[in-house]
Design a protein around this motif. Structure first.
Motif, mmCIF file in Angstrom:
data_model
loop_
_atom_site.group_PDB
_atom_site.id
_atom_site.type_symbol
_atom_site.label_atom_id
_atom_site.label_comp_id
_atom_site.label_asym_id
_atom_site.label_seq_id
_atom_site.Cartn_x
_atom_site.Cartn_y
_atom_site.Cartn_z
ATOM 1 N N PHE A 164 0.826 -1.208 0.000
ATOM 2 C CA PHE A 164 0.000 0.000 0.000
ATOM 3 C C PHE A 164 0.861 1.258 0.000
ATOM 4 C CE2 PHE A 164 -1.447 3.235 3.134
ATOM 5 C CZ PHE A 164 -2.275 3.952 2.276
ATOM 6 N N LEU A 165 1.894 1.280 0.830
ATOM 7 C CA LEU A 165 2.747 2.469 0.894
ATOM 8 C C LEU A 165 3.422 2.729 -0.452
ATOM 9 C CD1 LEU A 165 4.311 1.967 4.445
ATOM 10 C CD2 LEU A 165 2.545 3.627 3.779
ATOM 11 N N ASN A 212 2.610 -7.675 8.283
ATOM 12 C CA ASN A 212 2.379 -6.341 8.856
ATOM 13 C C ASN A 212 2.718 -6.271 10.340
ATOM 14 O OD1 ASN A 212 1.417 -5.610 6.350
ATOM 15 N ND2 ASN A 212 -0.745 -5.645 6.932
ATOM 16 N N VAL A 213 3.239 -7.336 10.903
ATOM 17 C CA VAL A 213 3.480 -7.374 12.347
ATOM 18 C C VAL A 213 4.866 -6.813 12.639
ATOM 19 C CG1 VAL A 213 3.480 -8.807 14.420
ATOM 20 C CG2 VAL A 213 1.946 -9.361 12.519
ATOM 21 N N TYR A 214 4.932 -5.502 12.684
ATOM 22 C CA TYR A 214 6.163 -4.803 13.057
ATOM 23 C C TYR A 214 5.770 -3.486 13.715
ATOM 24 C CZ TYR A 214 5.109 -2.826 8.419
ATOM 25 O OH TYR A 214 4.468 -2.266 7.331
ATOM 26 N N GLY A 215 6.721 -2.911 14.409
ATOM 27 C CA GLY A 215 6.448 -1.710 15.168
ATOM 28 C C GLY A 215 6.858 -0.439 14.446
ATOM 29 N N ILE A 216 6.921 0.624 15.212
ATOM 30 C CA ILE A 216 7.111 1.955 14.662
ATOM 31 C C ILE A 216 8.493 2.105 14.012
ATOM 32 C CG2 ILE A 216 7.991 3.007 16.791
ATOM 33 C CD1 ILE A 216 6.108 5.385 16.209
ATOM 34 N N THR A 217 9.513 1.391 14.516
ATOM 35 C CA THR A 217 10.861 1.508 13.950
ATOM 36 C C THR A 217 10.899 0.977 12.529
ATOM 37 O OG1 THR A 217 11.863 1.319 16.148
ATOM 38 C CG2 THR A 217 13.282 0.888 14.250
ATOM 39 N N ARG A 218 10.413 -0.238 12.338
ATOM 40 C CA ARG A 218 10.389 -0.835 11.007
ATOM 41 C C ARG A 218 9.493 -0.041 10.063
ATOM 42 N NH1 ARG A 218 12.709 -2.654 6.760
ATOM 43 N NH2 ARG A 218 11.488 -4.129 5.539
ATOM 44 N N TYR A 219 8.414 0.498 10.575
ATOM 45 C CA TYR A 219 7.503 1.327 9.778
ATOM 46 C C TYR A 219 8.273 2.491 9.147
ATOM 47 C CZ TYR A 219 2.504 2.549 8.981
ATOM 48 O OH TYR A 219 1.262 2.776 8.446
ATOM 49 N N GLY A 220 9.052 3.170 9.951
ATOM 50 C CA GLY A 220 9.835 4.284 9.437
ATOM 51 C C GLY A 220 10.851 3.853 8.402
ATOM 52 N N GLU A 221 11.449 2.685 8.619
ATOM 53 C CA GLU A 221 12.424 2.167 7.652
ATOM 54 C C GLU A 221 11.762 1.899 6.301
ATOM 55 O OE1 GLU A 221 15.218 -0.148 10.975
ATOM 56 O OE2 GLU A 221 13.859 -1.269 9.676
ATOM 57 N N LEU A 223 9.087 3.387 5.072
ATOM 58 C CA LEU A 223 8.801 4.687 4.446
ATOM 59 C C LEU A 223 10.033 5.212 3.712
ATOM 60 C CD1 LEU A 223 6.757 6.561 7.209
ATOM 61 C CD2 LEU A 223 5.881 5.789 5.009
ATOM 62 N N ARG A 224 11.163 5.179 4.377
ATOM 63 C CA ARG A 224 12.392 5.700 3.771
ATOM 64 C C ARG A 224 12.804 4.865 2.568
ATOM 65 N NH1 ARG A 224 13.322 6.488 9.293
ATOM 66 N NH2 ARG A 224 14.464 4.510 9.509
ATOM 67 N N VAL A 229 9.995 11.193 2.093
ATOM 68 C CA VAL A 229 10.839 12.093 2.867
ATOM 69 C C VAL A 229 9.994 12.742 3.959
ATOM 70 C CG1 VAL A 229 12.441 12.551 0.965
ATOM 71 C CG2 VAL A 229 10.426 14.019 1.266
ATOM 72 N N ASP A 230 10.710 13.377 4.894
ATOM 73 C CA ASP A 230 10.048 14.096 5.993
ATOM 74 C C ASP A 230 9.090 13.199 6.775
ATOM 75 O OD1 ASP A 230 11.378 16.402 5.125
ATOM 76 O OD2 ASP A 230 9.744 16.948 3.778
ATOM 77 N N GLY A 231 9.442 11.951 6.917
ATOM 78 C CA GLY A 231 8.585 11.033 7.658
ATOM 79 C C GLY A 231 8.562 11.336 9.145
ATOM 80 N N GLN A 232 7.374 11.352 9.710
ATOM 81 C CA GLN A 232 7.210 11.533 11.143
ATOM 82 C C GLN A 232 6.232 10.475 11.642
ATOM 83 O OE1 GLN A 232 6.411 15.532 12.523
ATOM 84 N NE2 GLN A 232 7.614 16.449 10.883
ATOM 85 N N LEU A 233 6.608 9.780 12.697
ATOM 86 C CA LEU A 233 5.772 8.745 13.284
ATOM 87 C C LEU A 233 5.701 8.988 14.782
ATOM 88 C CD1 LEU A 233 7.941 7.320 11.064
ATOM 89 C CD2 LEU A 233 6.330 5.437 11.375
#
Length: 292
Positions: A164-165, A212-221, A223-224, A229-233
């Motif tokens: 989706f991303l 989809n079972v991952y937390g906020i750290t992997r989510y940011g990775e 996105l990058r 860019v300019d990702g904020q979580l």
């Protein structure tokens, strides 16, 4: 007819749901879960919102649900003239709210659950909102044609969220903006808390893919790596999860209110252990580079 009494409330038994999910093994069928829920299991009878609500300044569910939509619209910076995709639009309440409060020129509500789209077209029609039966992982829009992509409490269902991303990145115009409100596992020492066997069963029941079972750290990775860019979580869980659980416990303590909920949902929400004990609730924003 009560607003929550619609064709979308046609019954599917619990055994019927389990049987169809087993037959659909290997494919994500979140649509079956929402067909099973119908409209009778919405927290209020004067709307068909399903989000958990943003309770910072209210104790009223509908106000909290609308505050959550407002938070999403603000995070996406939806403005006059924008074309917006809402991936996982539910029954459409949130798209009408965005159209009325953010003045976007066109909002495309996308959902794979046909009964929810049928309800949205009937009960949440708006001249600037178009509803589509389509997948968030195969968006029916041209490259670079969308100003903002949003998703409210749905991306954990998508098979997969990462797909989706990537799709959102594809359809966004250069400089376009993504805003997602999502449930993810809590992290401890950088590792997601999966909730053991109960967590696995809950993810199966809600058709949440293991990918989809991952937390906020992997989510940011992710996105990058996708190119955002300019990702904020950031976690907004304290203003969402405890007050929602408290609201549902109080609601279900009323026999008249409890009677309209399916016994499986009543049991899940009345369980003495917090059903969100291993969950985080996050607001994610990012942008497609202007030079993309």
């Amino acid at each position: 007819m009560d607003r929550t009494e619609s064709a979308a409330s046609s019954p599917m038994t619990a055994l019927g749901l389990i049987g169809r999910l087993l037959m659909a093994r290997g494919r994500n069928r979140a649509d079956l879960c929402y067909e099973f829920m119908g409209t009778r299991n919405c927290p209020t009878t004067d709307s068909t919102y399903l989000n958990l609500g943003y309770w910072r300044d209210t104790n009223d569910y509908r106000q909290a649900a609308e505050a959550m939509v407002d938070l999403l619209g603000h995070a996406a910076a939806i403005g006059e003239g924008d074309t917006v995709v809402d991936a996982g639009c539910g029954f459409g309440d949130q798209d009408v709210r965005l159209a009325q409060t953010r003045n976007a020129v066109r909002i495309h509500g996308v959902n794979i659950t046909e009964s929810q789209i049928a309800h949205a077209r009937l009960h949440n029609a708006h001249p600037r909102v178009t509803y589509h039966v389509a997948s968030a992982t195969a968006l029916p829009f041209e490259d670079g044609s969308i100003d903002k992509v949003v998703s409210l409490e749905a991306a954990f269902h998508f098979d997969t969220r990462e797909t989706f991303l990537r799709e959102a990145f594809r359809v966004l115009r250069p400089g376009g903006r993504l805003a997602v409100i999502d449930l993810v596992p809590l992290e401890r020492n950088g590792r997601p808390q999966t909730g053991g066997l109960r967590g696995a069963l809950e993810r199966w029941a809600s058709q949440t893919p293991g990918a989809n079972v991952y937390g906020i750290t992997r989510y940011g990775e992710i996105l990058r790596a996708t190119g955002y860019v300019d990702g904020q979580l950031r976690s907004i869980a304290p203003d969402v999860l405890p007050p929602y659980v408290a609201f549902m416990h109080k609601l279900l303590a009323d026999p008249d209110q409890a009677s309209r909920f399916h016994p499986m949902i009543r049991k899940a929400m009345q369980h003495p252990n917090n059903p969100f004990a291993s969950s985080d609730y996050i607001l994610v924003t990012a942008a497609k580079p202007a030079s993309a």
